[in-house]
Design a protein around this motif. Sequence first.
Motif, PDB file in Angstrom:
ATOM      1  N   GLY A  30      40.763  30.681  26.834  1.00 40.65           N
ATOM      2  CA  GLY A  30      40.809  30.857  28.282  1.00 40.65           C
ATOM      3  C   GLY A  30      41.386  32.200  28.695  1.00 40.65           C
ATOM      4  N   ALA A  31      42.440  32.636  28.015  1.00 43.76           N
ATOM      5  CA  ALA A  31      43.061  33.918  28.355  1.00 43.76           C
ATOM      6  C   ALA A  31      42.094  35.067  28.126  1.00 43.76           C
ATOM      7  N   GLU A  32      41.263  34.963  27.088  1.00 43.19           N
ATOM      8  CA  GLU A  32      40.287  36.012  26.814  1.00 43.19           C
ATOM      9  C   GLU A  32      39.198  36.046  27.882  1.00 43.19           C
ATOM     10  N   LEU A  33      38.828  34.874  28.393  1.00 49.91           N
ATOM     11  CA  LEU A  33      37.840  34.812  29.464  1.00 49.91           C
ATOM     12  C   LEU A  33      38.389  35.457  30.739  1.00 49.91           C
ATOM     13  N   GLN A  34      39.640  35.133  31.074  1.00 52.94           N
ATOM     14  CA  GLN A  34      40.245  35.716  32.269  1.00 52.94           C
ATOM     15  C   GLN A  34      40.379  37.238  32.132  1.00 52.94           C
ATOM     16  N   HIS A  35      40.682  37.687  30.921  1.00 54.47           N
ATOM     17  CA  HIS A  35      40.789  39.126  30.683  1.00 54.47           C
ATOM     18  C   HIS A  35      39.425  39.798  30.857  1.00 54.47           C
ATOM     19  N   ALA A  36      38.365  39.147  30.368  1.00 55.28           N
ATOM     20  CA  ALA A  36      37.018  39.693  30.514  1.00 55.28           C
ATOM     21  C   ALA A  36      36.620  39.777  31.987  1.00 55.28           C
ATOM     22  N   VAL A  37      36.969  38.735  32.763  1.00 59.07           N
ATOM     23  CA  VAL A  37      36.680  38.737  34.205  1.00 59.07           C
ATOM     24  C   VAL A  37      37.423  39.888  34.889  1.00 59.07           C
ATOM     25  N   ALA A  38      38.692  40.109  34.503  1.00 58.66           N
ATOM     26  CA  ALA A  38      39.477  41.195  35.089  1.00 58.66           C
ATOM     27  C   ALA A  38      38.863  42.554  34.769  1.00 58.66           C
ATOM     28  N   ILE A  39      38.348  42.725  33.546  1.00 58.59           N
ATOM     29  CA  ILE A  39      37.704  43.984  33.157  1.00 58.59           C
ATOM     30  C   ILE A  39      36.452  44.222  34.002  1.00 58.59           C
ATOM     31  N   LEU A  40      35.648  43.179  34.190  1.00 60.34           N
ATOM     32  CA  LEU A  40      34.418  43.321  34.975  1.00 60.34           C
ATOM     33  C   LEU A  40      34.718  43.653  36.431  1.00 60.34           C
ATOM     34  N   MET A  41      35.720  43.007  37.010  1.00 61.07           N
ATOM     35  CA  MET A  41      36.108  43.315  38.383  1.00 61.07           C
ATOM     36  C   MET A  41      36.681  44.727  38.470  1.00 61.07           C
ATOM     37  N   GLY A  42      37.384  45.145  37.410  1.00 62.08           N
ATOM     38  CA  GLY A  42      38.005  46.468  37.397  1.00 62.08           C
ATOM     39  C   GLY A  42      37.009  47.611  37.356  1.00 62.08           C
ATOM     40  N   THR A  43      35.743  47.342  37.010  1.00 62.19           N
ATOM     41  CA  THR A  43      34.736  48.406  37.033  1.00 62.19           C
ATOM     42  C   THR A  43      34.448  48.861  38.453  1.00 62.19           C
ATOM     43  N   GLY A  44      34.755  48.026  39.442  1.00 65.05           N
ATOM     44  CA  GLY A  44      34.489  48.377  40.832  1.00 65.05           C
ATOM     45  C   GLY A  44      33.035  48.218  41.235  1.00 65.05           C
ATOM     46  N   SER A  45      32.200  47.687  40.345  1.00 67.77           N
ATOM     47  CA  SER A  45      30.766  47.558  40.626  1.00 67.77           C
ATOM     48  C   SER A  45      30.381  46.198  41.190  1.00 67.77           C
ATOM     49  N   PHE A  46      31.333  45.239  41.161  1.00 66.19           N
ATOM     50  CA  PHE A  46      30.997  43.876  41.561  1.00 66.19           C
ATOM     51  C   PHE A  46      31.930  43.370  42.651  1.00 66.19           C
ATOM     52  N   SER A  47      31.350  42.627  43.589  1.00 62.68           N
ATOM     53  CA  SER A  47      32.156  41.990  44.629  1.00 62.68           C
ATOM     54  C   SER A  47      32.631  40.611  44.198  1.00 62.68           C
ATOM     55  N   ASP A  48      31.990  40.036  43.184  1.00 59.63           N
ATOM     56  CA  ASP A  48      32.390  38.713  42.695  1.00 59.63           C
ATOM     57  C   ASP A  48      31.974  38.569  41.225  1.00 59.63           C
ATOM     58  N   VAL A  49      32.851  37.978  40.418  1.00 59.84           N
ATOM     59  CA  VAL A  49      32.570  37.714  39.005  1.00 59.84           C
ATOM     60  C   VAL A  49      32.988  36.289  38.676  1.00 59.84           C
ATOM     61  N   ARG A  50      32.077  35.515  38.155  1.00 63.27           N
ATOM     62  CA  ARG A  50      32.361  34.143  37.731  1.00 63.27           C
ATOM     63  C   ARG A  50      31.761  33.915  36.349  1.00 63.27           C
TER      64      ARG A  50
END
Length: 206
Positions: A30-50
Motif C-alpha cells: 500500500g505504501a508503494e502505491l501511495q508513493h506512486a500516486v504522489a509521483i504522478l501528481m507531482g508531475t503537474g500533468s494531472f488533475s486527478d490520479v486514482r
Amino acid sequence: NSIYFEGLSANDDSALRRIIRLNEGSTVHGAELQHAVAILMGTGSFSDVRYKLDGRSPYDLTFVLTEKSKNSASFGFRFDSEEMAAVLLNVSLAGKNMTNSRFDVTAKLGNNPYVQGGYTIGGTTSHKFSVSYKFRYYEMSLYVRGKKMSNLDFNHHRVDVNFSNLRVRNFMATAGICYDYYHYRSIIANVENTGDVFSQGLISYY
C-alpha cells in the motif's frame, strides 16, 4: 501482475513506468502505491490520479489519470502607487503528450511594459531544454530628499537558455546561461555631472 494506465498516450505510458518504479509481476504494498500516486501528481500533468485492482489475485493494477488542460489563456490586473495600473496577458500552447514542446507568450501593458516569449521541449518525466527572450522598457525617476534629480529611460533585452529536470541522485538540478543587454536611451538630470552612462551587456550563468 500487470500495470496499466488509463487516459494516457502510448509515448507517455513508457515514461511513467520508469518514474513510478513498480515492476510488473512483483508484490506491491500500500505504501508503494501511495508513493506512486504522489509521483504522478507531482508531475503537474494531472488533475486527478486514482488506481484500481482488477481480476483475481494476482491482481492487475490500473492507474486512472485525468490530464490537465495543456493550452491556456489568462489575464490579470495590477494596481499600486508606483505604476498605477497594469494589465498582464499570457497565452500558453502545448503538444498533445507530456514530452512535447510548449510555447508561452506573456505581455504587460502599462508603465514599464514588457513582452516575453519562451519555448520549451521535454516533459515532466524527462530533461527539459528551454530558451526565452524578454524585452522590457523602463522609465525611472531618481529622487534625493523628495526632490527629483534625474530621469532615466532604457530598454532591457534578456536571452535565457537552460536545461532543467537534471536528476542527480535525489536532487533536481537546473543549469543555464543568461545574457542581459541594457540600452540606455536618454538621461535628464538637474545636476551638472551625471557620470558616464553607456549601453552594456552582461553574461551570467547558473
